[in-house]
Write a protein that holds these residues in place. Sequence first.
Motif, PDB file in Angstrom:
ATOM      1  N   SER A 247       0.861  -1.178   0.000  1.00  0.00           N
ATOM      2  CA  SER A 247       0.000   0.000   0.000  1.00  0.00           C
ATOM      3  C   SER A 247       0.902   1.234   0.000  1.00  0.00           C
ATOM      4  O   SER A 247       2.061   1.170   0.416  1.00  0.00           O
ATOM      5  N   VAL A 248       0.357   2.357  -0.472  1.00  0.00           N
ATOM      6  CA  VAL A 248       1.166   3.564  -0.656  1.00  0.00           C
ATOM      7  C   VAL A 248       0.422   4.757  -0.064  1.00  0.00           C
ATOM      8  O   VAL A 248      -0.803   4.868  -0.187  1.00  0.00           O
ATOM      9  N   ALA A 249       1.181   5.649   0.566  1.00  0.00           N
ATOM     10  CA  ALA A 249       0.647   6.917   1.047  1.00  0.00           C
ATOM     11  C   ALA A 249       1.610   8.023   0.657  1.00  0.00           C
ATOM     12  O   ALA A 249       2.805   7.781   0.432  1.00  0.00           O
ATOM     13  N   ASP A 250       1.090   9.244   0.559  1.00  0.00           N
ATOM     14  CA  ASP A 250       1.983  10.387   0.418  1.00  0.00           C
ATOM     15  C   ASP A 250       2.176  11.033   1.788  1.00  0.00           C
ATOM     16  O   ASP A 250       1.540  10.651   2.773  1.00  0.00           O
ATOM     17  N   ALA A 251       3.069  12.020   1.857  1.00  0.00           N
ATOM     18  CA  ALA A 251       3.421  12.601   3.150  1.00  0.00           C
ATOM     19  C   ALA A 251       2.308  13.443   3.748  1.00  0.00           C
ATOM     20  O   ALA A 251       2.375  13.777   4.946  1.00  0.00           O
ATOM     21  N   ASP A 252       1.270  13.786   2.976  1.00  0.00           N
ATOM     22  CA  ASP A 252       0.132  14.466   3.589  1.00  0.00           C
ATOM     23  C   ASP A 252      -0.543  13.582   4.633  1.00  0.00           C
ATOM     24  O   ASP A 252      -1.251  14.090   5.517  1.00  0.00           O
ATOM     25  N   SER A 253      -0.330  12.272   4.553  1.00  0.00           N
ATOM     26  CA  SER A 253      -0.900  11.395   5.586  1.00  0.00           C
ATOM     27  C   SER A 253      -0.276  11.676   6.951  1.00  0.00           C
ATOM     28  O   SER A 253      -0.900  11.401   7.983  1.00  0.00           O
ATOM     29  N   PHE A 254       0.943  12.247   6.984  1.00  0.00           N
ATOM     30  CA  PHE A 254       1.540  12.627   8.271  1.00  0.00           C
ATOM     31  C   PHE A 254       0.656  13.627   9.014  1.00  0.00           C
ATOM     32  O   PHE A 254       0.688  13.698  10.245  1.00  0.00           O
ATOM     33  N   ARG A 255      -0.104  14.431   8.253  1.00  0.00           N
ATOM     34  CA  ARG A 255      -0.935  15.469   8.864  1.00  0.00           C
ATOM     35  C   ARG A 255      -2.163  14.889   9.569  1.00  0.00           C
ATOM     36  O   ARG A 255      -2.738  15.535  10.443  1.00  0.00           O
ATOM     37  N   TYR A 256      -2.571  13.689   9.183  1.00  0.00           N
ATOM     38  CA  TYR A 256      -3.855  13.162   9.643  1.00  0.00           C
ATOM     39  C   TYR A 256      -3.721  11.977  10.586  1.00  0.00           C
ATOM     40  O   TYR A 256      -4.708  11.586  11.211  1.00  0.00           O
ATOM     41  N   TYR A 257      -2.532  11.388  10.689  1.00  0.00           N
ATOM     42  CA  TYR A 257      -2.362  10.261  11.595  1.00  0.00           C
ATOM     43  C   TYR A 257      -1.566  10.700  12.812  1.00  0.00           C
ATOM     44  O   TYR A 257      -0.517  11.336  12.694  1.00  0.00           O
ATOM     45  N   PRO A 258      -2.026  10.352  14.011  1.00  0.00           N
ATOM     46  CA  PRO A 258      -1.454  10.924  15.241  1.00  0.00           C
ATOM     47  C   PRO A 258      -0.084  10.387  15.615  1.00  0.00           C
ATOM     48  O   PRO A 258       0.543  10.931  16.531  1.00  0.00           O
ATOM     49  N   ALA A 259       0.406   9.349  14.942  1.00  0.00           N
ATOM     50  CA  ALA A 259       1.713   8.809  15.306  1.00  0.00           C
ATOM     51  C   ALA A 259       2.855   9.746  14.952  1.00  0.00           C
ATOM     52  O   ALA A 259       3.956   9.612  15.495  1.00  0.00           O
ATOM     53  N   TYR A 260       2.604  10.695  14.035  1.00  0.00           N
ATOM     54  CA  TYR A 260       3.682  11.517  13.502  1.00  0.00           C
ATOM     55  C   TYR A 260       3.682  12.905  14.145  1.00  0.00           C
ATOM     56  O   TYR A 260       2.630  13.488  14.394  1.00  0.00           O
ATOM     57  N   ASP A 261       4.882  13.425  14.359  1.00  0.00           N
ATOM     58  CA  ASP A 261       5.031  14.801  14.822  1.00  0.00           C
ATOM     59  C   ASP A 261       5.093  15.683  13.575  1.00  0.00           C
ATOM     60  O   ASP A 261       6.168  15.945  13.031  1.00  0.00           O
ATOM     61  N   SER A 262       3.941  16.146  13.137  1.00  0.00           N
ATOM     62  CA  SER A 262       3.849  16.839  11.853  1.00  0.00           C
ATOM     63  C   SER A 262       3.770  18.351  11.998  1.00  0.00           C
ATOM     64  O   SER A 262       3.439  19.044  11.039  1.00  0.00           O
TER      65      SER A 262
END
Length: 369
Positions: A231-246
């Motif tokens: 599966s593939v995601a772009d880095a905009d997914s960093f904005r919506y998933y809480p695991a990342y310090d975005s």
Amino acid sequence: MRIVIVGGGVLGTMHAWHAVRRGHAVVQLEREAEARGASVRNFGLVWVSGRAVGAELRTALRARRLWEEIGAAVPGIGFRGNGSLTLVRTQTELAVARAAAAAPDAAERGWRLLEPDEVRAVNPALRGEYLAGLHCAADGAVESRVALPALRAALEHTGRYTWLAGREVRTVSGDSVRDDTGAVHTADQIVLTTGAALGGLVRELAGPLPVRRVWLQMAQTAPLGEALTTSVADADSFRYYPAYDSAALVDRQPQPPVAAEHKMQLLMVQRLDGGLTIGDTHAYAEPFPFDEVEAPYDHVTEVASALLGRPLPRIERRWNGVYAQCLDPSAVVHRAAVAPATWLVTGPGGRGMTCAPAIAEQTAEELQW
């Protein structure tokens, strides 16, 4: 016990799975001829990578193990542990990915930061331009359009499961439910898993809920003609998933206007027929539109094509959907008693397909099934 489950989506079906596996008899009612809500209008992703530290991550990791076990028992659900790659194209995005790969729980999530050549070794279809890819070995996928019928067929084979479609439940009395055909179904316990349908009976029983509804758009393409091995995601997914310090990403790198307006990220997963499910958008203010907007499809097509390094196949299907999401970001699901021997389980949000097996297992343990 005899357990009645109201709602035919993945959350209800997983509750049926755990109840039957524990030796109980289950009647599952669905108001449509087939589940048509968020349980089938999704990517089919088992998405561990972006889950919040704590209960959400624990639930997702447990669900990932359960999906694998269920997939071995019911091959028709199409489970595969294909992992995921989140591709980054700017230095700001790369910094977020590096921080994630260095996090204390990176190994638990299966995170590794890969150079472009390493990305292409894992997924040769990604021939576009990018700086790196955050690989998550724990992620997986199922075939959401066919998983529920396959699970029901396995449950029916036990002789302790009854599926009743086209039945809308009108009343709940504590030891029975009555549907709109007039049939009464006796129960020792009743579980309401009605998804984003939070009016009618649910409102009468539960009143106002700490849950909101979310509207999204998605699409599916013609076959890619080659394997998209993760599966593939772009880095905009960093904005919506809480695991990342975005925070740096949000502050320093604005999204393109259409992506910002529709709160977008790219998620892309290949179906077993070779087509690609792509999306998605997020809208939170009701009333939701009844029409779909074309600009988001143009955006995800452009981003996906850039990562693939080739034109995206023609879009063959477009759809929208609505799911229920807990307002408390720390809550994985809203589970509450709403009447004698009757529980409501709703609000997993975009985590429903991922977490449903573990959420249902938690219900089974809490209700002492």
